[in-house]
Design a protein around this motif. Sequence first.
Motif, PDB file in Angstrom:
ATOM      1  N   LYS A  55       0.833  -1.202   0.000  1.00 39.45           N
ATOM      2  CA  LYS A  55       0.000   0.000   0.000  1.00 39.45           C
ATOM      3  C   LYS A  55       0.871   1.257   0.000  1.00 39.45           C
ATOM      4  O   LYS A  55       0.567   2.230  -0.703  1.00 39.45           O
ATOM      5  N   ALA A  56       1.951   1.243   0.761  1.00 38.79           N
ATOM      6  CA  ALA A  56       2.842   2.404   0.820  1.00 38.79           C
ATOM      7  C   ALA A  56       3.422   2.721  -0.551  1.00 38.79           C
ATOM      8  O   ALA A  56       3.477   3.882  -0.954  1.00 38.79           O
ATOM      9  N   LYS A  57       3.834   1.704  -1.281  1.00 39.83           N
ATOM     10  CA  LYS A  57       4.384   1.915  -2.623  1.00 39.83           C
ATOM     11  C   LYS A  57       3.350   2.574  -3.532  1.00 39.83           C
ATOM     12  O   LYS A  57       3.676   3.502  -4.273  1.00 39.83           O
ATOM     13  N   GLN A  58       2.107   2.107  -3.454  1.00 41.77           N
ATOM     14  CA  GLN A  58       1.039   2.703  -4.269  1.00 41.77           C
ATOM     15  C   GLN A  58       0.845   4.170  -3.925  1.00 41.77           C
ATOM     16  O   GLN A  58       0.744   5.018  -4.815  1.00 41.77           O
ATOM     17  N   LEU A  59       0.763   4.460  -2.626  1.00 42.68           N
ATOM     18  CA  LEU A  59       0.539   5.838  -2.187  1.00 42.68           C
ATOM     19  C   LEU A  59       1.683   6.751  -2.620  1.00 42.68           C
ATOM     20  O   LEU A  59       1.452   7.854  -3.117  1.00 42.68           O
ATOM     21  N   LEU A  60       2.913   6.297  -2.433  1.00 43.00           N
ATOM     22  CA  LEU A  60       4.068   7.118  -2.797  1.00 43.00           C
ATOM     23  C   LEU A  60       4.120   7.365  -4.300  1.00 43.00           C
ATOM     24  O   LEU A  60       4.441   8.472  -4.738  1.00 43.00           O
ATOM     25  N   ASP A  77       4.945   5.906  14.146  1.00 40.14           N
ATOM     26  CA  ASP A  77       6.238   6.569  14.186  1.00 40.14           C
ATOM     27  C   ASP A  77       6.814   6.662  12.772  1.00 40.14           C
ATOM     28  O   ASP A  77       7.058   5.650  12.115  1.00 40.14           O
ATOM     29  N   TYR A  78       7.014   7.867  12.326  1.00 42.30           N
ATOM     30  CA  TYR A  78       7.537   8.179  10.999  1.00 42.30           C
ATOM     31  C   TYR A  78       8.873   7.467  10.753  1.00 42.30           C
ATOM     32  O   TYR A  78       9.106   6.892   9.697  1.00 42.30           O
ATOM     33  N   THR A  79       9.740   7.486  11.742  1.00 41.70           N
ATOM     34  CA  THR A  79      11.067   6.875  11.615  1.00 41.70           C
ATOM     35  C   THR A  79      10.969   5.363  11.444  1.00 41.70           C
ATOM     36  O   THR A  79      11.715   4.776  10.660  1.00 41.70           O
ATOM     37  N   SER A  80      10.053   4.719  12.156  1.00 41.26           N
ATOM     38  CA  SER A  80       9.868   3.272  12.018  1.00 41.26           C
ATOM     39  C   SER A  80       9.416   2.927  10.608  1.00 41.26           C
ATOM     40  O   SER A  80       9.839   1.920  10.034  1.00 41.26           O
ATOM     41  N   PHE A  85      10.433   0.553   5.447  1.00 43.21           N
ATOM     42  CA  PHE A  85      10.337   0.699   3.988  1.00 43.21           C
ATOM     43  C   PHE A  85      11.693   0.453   3.338  1.00 43.21           C
ATOM     44  O   PHE A  85      11.804  -0.262   2.346  1.00 43.21           O
ATOM     45  N   LYS A  86      12.719   1.028   3.928  1.00 38.22           N
ATOM     46  CA  LYS A  86      14.071   0.879   3.386  1.00 38.22           C
ATOM     47  C   LYS A  86      14.538  -0.572   3.465  1.00 38.22           C
ATOM     48  O   LYS A  86      15.184  -1.080   2.552  1.00 38.22           O
ATOM     49  N   SER A  92      14.867   4.647   0.291  1.00 36.49           N
ATOM     50  CA  SER A  92      14.024   5.419   1.203  1.00 36.49           C
ATOM     51  C   SER A  92      12.675   5.701   0.547  1.00 36.49           C
ATOM     52  O   SER A  92      12.587   5.749  -0.677  1.00 36.49           O
ATOM     53  N   PRO A  93      11.632   5.921   1.357  1.00 37.50           N
ATOM     54  CA  PRO A  93      10.338   6.212   0.769  1.00 37.50           C
ATOM     55  C   PRO A  93      10.339   7.492  -0.066  1.00 37.50           C
ATOM     56  O   PRO A  93       9.662   7.571  -1.100  1.00 37.50           O
ATOM     57  N   GLY A  94      11.095   8.480   0.342  1.00 41.15           N
ATOM     58  CA  GLY A  94      11.189   9.723  -0.425  1.00 41.15           C
ATOM     59  C   GLY A  94      11.759   9.486  -1.807  1.00 41.15           C
ATOM     60  O   GLY A  94      11.272  10.002  -2.803  1.00 41.15           O
ATOM     61  N   ARG A  95      12.806   8.702  -1.882  1.00 41.65           N
ATOM     62  CA  ARG A  95      13.426   8.382  -3.165  1.00 41.65           C
ATOM     63  C   ARG A  95      12.501   7.499  -4.011  1.00 41.65           C
ATOM     64  O   ARG A  95      12.409   7.682  -5.215  1.00 41.65           O
TER      65      ARG A  95
END
Length: 99
Positions: A55-60, A77-80, A85-86, A92-95
């Motif tokens: 789901k995270a991949k789709q959203l990003l 927690d954002y850091t978790s 993800f990494k 990284s999710p941003g990349r």
Amino acid sequence: LETALNYINANYANNISVEEVADNCYMSLSNINALFKRKLGTSAAKYITAKRMTKAKQLLMNGESVASTAEKCGYLDYTSFIRAFKRVTGVSPGRYGKK
């Protein structure tokens, strides 16, 4: 197993645990893990993480922010989220969202 999968699919965006899934299925923690291992070849915790990462991949890819994605995928927690993800994707999710 179907009850557990349905529960995970309906609640992965919440901060659910394997214990919660087991309780919902009226099973012990060891039994739920054994069932996942036997039927799917993975642990219940890894299945939950995989569901969240899909789901995270789709959203990003749809332009969602990293913080919003973390929240929508059940990470308090954002850091978790970034760490998980990494570990799963290697980036990284941003990349990943910029691909």
